[in-house]
Design an enzyme around this catalytic site. Sequence first.
Site, mmCIF file in Angstrom:
data_model
loop_
_atom_site.group_PDB
_atom_site.id
_atom_site.type_symbol
_atom_site.label_atom_id
_atom_site.label_comp_id
_atom_site.label_asym_id
_atom_site.label_seq_id
_atom_site.Cartn_x
_atom_site.Cartn_y
_atom_site.Cartn_z
ATOM 1 N N HIS A 123 -32.770 -9.366 29.477
ATOM 2 C CA HIS A 123 -32.767 -8.713 28.173
ATOM 3 C C HIS A 123 -31.775 -9.447 27.262
ATOM 4 C CE1 HIS A 123 -31.814 -5.436 25.326
ATOM 5 N NE2 HIS A 123 -32.939 -4.862 25.717
ATOM 6 N N ASP A 200 -26.643 -6.146 35.378
ATOM 7 C CA ASP A 200 -27.159 -5.274 34.325
ATOM 8 C C ASP A 200 -27.949 -4.165 35.024
ATOM 9 O OD1 ASP A 200 -28.724 -3.998 32.457
ATOM 10 O OD2 ASP A 200 -29.515 -5.813 31.542
ATOM 11 N N GLN A 203 -31.776 -0.660 33.876
ATOM 12 C CA GLN A 203 -33.079 -0.189 34.358
ATOM 13 C C GLN A 203 -33.046 0.189 35.840
ATOM 14 O OE1 GLN A 203 -35.409 0.415 32.307
ATOM 15 N NE2 GLN A 203 -34.877 -0.830 30.525
ATOM 16 N N LYS A 226 -30.730 6.226 29.070
ATOM 17 C CA LYS A 226 -31.888 5.884 29.890
ATOM 18 C C LYS A 226 -31.954 6.756 31.145
ATOM 19 C CE LYS A 226 -32.045 1.012 28.465
ATOM 20 N NZ LYS A 226 -33.124 0.990 27.462
ATOM 21 N N CYS A 364 -37.352 -7.323 23.986
ATOM 22 C CA CYS A 364 -36.011 -7.928 23.927
ATOM 23 C C CYS A 364 -35.790 -9.034 24.955
ATOM 24 C CB CYS A 364 -34.905 -6.889 24.072
ATOM 25 S SG CYS A 364 -34.805 -5.787 22.669
#
Lengths: 409, 149
Positions: A123, A200, A203, A226, A364
């Site tokens: 991303h 990261d 997600q 999220k 993104c």
Amino acid sequence: MIDSKLLRNDFPMLTNGIKMQGKPLVWLDNASTTFKPLCVLEAVSKYYTHETSNSHRGDYDLCFNMDTKIMEARKTLASLLNAEPKEIVFTAGTTMSINQVAFGYAAKYLKEGDEILLTEAEHASNVLPWYKVCEMTGAVTRFIPLTKEGRLTAENLEKTISSKTKIIAVAQVTNVLGYVTPIKELAAIAHKHGAIIVVDGAQSVPHMKIDVKDLDCDFLSMSGHKMCGPTGVGVLYGKFDLLQKTDPFMTGGGMNAKFNMCGEASYLEAPVKFEAGTLNLEGIIGLDAAVKYIMNIGLDNINEHEKALKKYAVEQLEKTGNVTIYNADSEAGIVTFNIKDVFAQDAATFLNSKGIACRSGNHCAKILNDFLGTPATVRASFYFYTTKEDIDALVDAVKHGKEFLDAYF
Amino acid sequence: MPTFELNPQMMREIIMDHYSNPRHKGVPTGEGYTKTHSSAVNCIDDIDIYLKSSNGKVVDAMWEGTACTISTASTDIVCEQCIGKDYKDSLYMIEQYLKMIDEKEYDDSVLDEAIVFMNTGKQAARIHCATMGWTAIKEMLEAEEKKGN
């Protein structure tokens, strides 16, 4: 097993009869953001109706209680990740968390010629901060090749890593393709070469059980919104000794020990040294409620539900004979596809006209499209409140994809 | 008024025709073109527009880039309909088109095929797609006018 239909009752966005284009809302953009359960909304509201106070320096009861609440939230987040509370830094979200590592750690320690390894599937928020670090230090970014289907493997990291590699920055679950990265193996390789791994988790954390001790990752970023929490709040996890070595990239109130007129200042220890200014208190309280809510459902249950939905969605979409799916084999509840002969944006507009919220474009991850060989894709992403009926609505719309201009008539 | 009978099927066909076979897509090989770039934050659309004019008239208009159906067809149509028109008529047509997309009162007598986008305002996310080519040419023409070309 979880009962999605029962859980949906907790979400006003799902029970308030919300419509798009006159059709009942079908929400399939959970990788972008998620709906909030009543318990989160109530916790946020209660902060303003019963608990308003700043944190830090609790000379009076309300303020003391707020400090206690923040500490409690740190413990909740620590238990979510199997970290220590002192390793939990509150931030505005994943983007700020990664930037904190980039500017507070990488910019401080990297030298000319050092390498930062990324992948094409990252991303923007896990690419651009590193580009900035390179501008500042003379370090360079290199891309670890993905397998043909888009997976990052330990084998490919082994082939790419060098003695100059200082940082490996990768998503645990990629936001377009939804492959689960073998972080534990990558971390071992990174450490063997004297590098650190910055994960990261935007997600992954909302959808699977994470144990930072087991993964042995050095930093991990996540966003509250999220995972049913408020927007504008997230966490940076860092191993405590690394946090201590990292500089805050914002300074101000609440994070300094003392300062004088000679320009000298000393800072508090991690994690509070990173938390300058008044914190997003309603956000932290909301995030605490959201994480408790999600842990109560159980991340393994959530993961199992999403896997089943993914399998169902891929089967049903393929049955229409009207789609190209780019990530049929990936583990996460994300299906990235195109309707045959329909440009992604047109497809998303058509889905909008049916009340279905899907994301289109490059999500993104602007480098990934060259890899996929298409300028844009449509992404449907699921959560524990997603039902087979939601997917059936998508599949039914996809069957009629050729009529996409109906959206305008 | 448009010179064809207006029905939704016909309108769809016009959009699809300009999308599948854009007449004015490409980078011009000749000289004397000015170029501008237009892109969208919310869509993949990313296009260059080329305009050639002389003596207050649009001689040629072309575009190149990646774009969705609505921006491809609408940009192709604005190119087609400006060619041969003087600045004043072109700008008047563009103004009427933008009013139509904005769901305001407009003069449909000058819009010709562009009338097919009359319902685009229903899809808020695509309004920018339907207007990016038109707005770009409007700004180019206004700049030409200022220069006195």
